[in-house]
Design a protein around this motif. Structure first.
Motif, short mmCIF file in Angstrom:
data_model
loop_
_atom_site.label_atom_id
_atom_site.label_comp_id
_atom_site.label_asym_id
_atom_site.label_seq_id
_atom_site.Cartn_x
_atom_site.Cartn_y
_atom_site.Cartn_z
N ASN A 24 49.34 52.01 -16.57
CA ASN A 24 49.16 52.62 -18.02
C ASN A 24 47.74 52.27 -18.37
O ASN A 24 46.89 52.31 -19.66
CB ASN A 24 49.99 51.57 -18.94
N GLN A 25 46.93 51.70 -18.17
CA GLN A 25 46.11 50.86 -18.03
C GLN A 25 44.75 51.77 -17.74
O GLN A 25 43.63 52.05 -18.45
CB GLN A 25 45.08 49.45 -17.28
N MET A 26 44.98 52.93 -16.40
CA MET A 26 44.34 53.14 -15.73
C MET A 26 44.59 54.79 -17.46
O MET A 26 43.23 54.56 -17.04
CB MET A 26 44.11 53.80 -14.35
N ALA A 27 45.46 54.78 -17.63
CA ALA A 27 45.67 56.52 -18.32
C ALA A 27 44.50 56.33 -19.75
O ALA A 27 43.71 56.83 -20.41
CB ALA A 27 46.97 56.51 -19.07
N ASP A 43 48.23 41.39 -8.88
CA ASP A 43 49.68 41.71 -9.17
C ASP A 43 50.07 41.74 -7.68
O ASP A 43 50.95 40.82 -6.61
CB ASP A 43 49.80 42.53 -9.74
N LEU A 44 49.97 42.55 -6.74
CA LEU A 44 50.58 42.64 -5.40
C LEU A 44 50.24 41.10 -4.24
O LEU A 44 50.52 41.41 -3.38
CB LEU A 44 49.37 44.13 -4.70
N VAL A 45 49.17 40.57 -4.18
CA VAL A 45 48.79 38.96 -3.59
C VAL A 45 49.80 38.22 -4.34
O VAL A 45 50.70 37.50 -2.98
CB VAL A 45 47.34 39.07 -3.57
N SER A 46 50.45 38.46 -5.20
CA SER A 46 51.39 37.20 -5.90
C SER A 46 52.58 38.02 -5.60
O SER A 46 53.20 36.43 -5.25
CB SER A 46 51.10 37.27 -7.41
N LEU A 47 52.81 38.90 -5.76
CA LEU A 47 54.20 39.32 -5.36
C LEU A 47 54.07 38.86 -3.87
O LEU A 47 55.65 38.85 -3.61
CB LEU A 47 54.33 41.04 -5.29
N THR A 48 53.32 39.30 -2.58
CA THR A 48 53.40 39.50 -1.51
C THR A 48 53.47 38.00 -1.00
O THR A 48 54.51 37.53 -0.52
CB THR A 48 52.68 39.61 -0.73
N ASP A 52 57.39 47.40 -9.11
CA ASP A 52 57.44 48.92 -10.49
C ASP A 52 56.30 48.37 -11.85
O ASP A 52 55.99 48.40 -12.77
CB ASP A 52 59.34 48.89 -10.55
N THR A 53 57.10 46.89 -12.25
CA THR A 53 55.94 46.15 -13.50
C THR A 53 54.74 46.57 -12.78
O THR A 53 53.94 46.84 -14.25
CB THR A 53 56.88 44.56 -13.62
N ALA A 54 54.25 45.72 -11.55
CA ALA A 54 52.76 46.42 -11.38
C ALA A 54 52.13 47.49 -11.65
O ALA A 54 50.93 47.14 -12.40
CB ALA A 54 52.37 45.04 -10.40
N LEU A 55 52.45 47.94 -11.76
CA LEU A 55 52.73 49.76 -10.83
C LEU A 55 52.28 50.18 -12.43
O LEU A 55 51.50 51.02 -12.67
CB LEU A 55 53.24 50.43 -9.51
N ASN A 56 53.53 49.76 -13.02
CA ASN A 56 53.62 50.58 -14.94
C ASN A 56 52.08 50.55 -15.53
O ASN A 56 51.76 50.74 -15.94
CB ASN A 56 54.52 50.02 -15.42
N GLN A 57 51.98 48.97 -15.18
CA GLN A 57 50.82 48.49 -16.34
C GLN A 57 49.33 49.03 -15.50
O GLN A 57 48.49 49.17 -16.22
CB GLN A 57 51.31 46.64 -15.66
#
Length: 173
Positions: free
Chosen positions: A162-165, A45-50, A154-159
């Protein structure tokens, strides 16, 4: 008698470093592999956004992402191996992301071994020791810039959070 006791102790010591088989090993394996998948997805996700902000970074971003994917896949293979063969290398009472900590020396030793993770360890070790691809600094700067703007991730971080939680809530005991 004293020598016999010392010899017996020396023979038993290597076996003592290997903990007893882990109850519910399948649960630990699934939980760790889910952590690996979540981490790889986060980097994707980070790479795609970048890259969406700067297409000129695509090649170096792909190179960087392959390195991160191999890093996490090695961790999954090493985790599986150590869970079955040497649980002393694992910290299963810690949060899942800390269950296995491979140092560069560990990766090098694995890469030179005949253990199942050896092939991928060699790739990871060579990647880390190799020269950075042209554009690496620009990519890292772009990633740092992206991470400093929480609204953009925000979207990628929340995802990911949530997965890690959900992963960390699962109990394997």
């Amino acid at each position: 008698m004293k020598r016999y006791a010392l010899a017996l102790l020396a023979a038993v010591m290597p076996a003592m470093s290997q903990a007893a088989p882990v109850d519910n090993a399948d649960c630990y394996t699934a939980k760790y592999h889910d952590y690996v998948d979540a981490s790889i997805n986060w980097y994707q996700d980070l790479v795609s956004l970048t890259v969406s902000k700067d297409e000129s970074l695509k090649d170096v971003a792909d190179w960087f992402l392959r390195g991160r994917e191999n890093h996490f896949k090695l961790n999954a293979q090493a985790f599986d191996y150590y869970l079955s063969n040497d649980t002393a290398k694992l910290s299963l009472d810690a949060p899942v992301e800390s269950w296995l900590q491979l140092t560069q020396e560990d990766v090098k030793a694995l890469s030179q071994s005949s253990l199942p993770p050896a092939k991928l360890a060699k790739e990871v070790f060579e990647f880390r020791q190799g020269e950075a691809m042209e554009g690496n600094y620009a990519l890292r700067s772009a990633l740092a810039d992206l991470l400093s703007h929480p609204k953009e991730i925000d979207t990628a971080l929340n995802q990911y959070n949530n997965q890690m939680a959900a992963i960390n809530q699962r109990q394997c005991k």
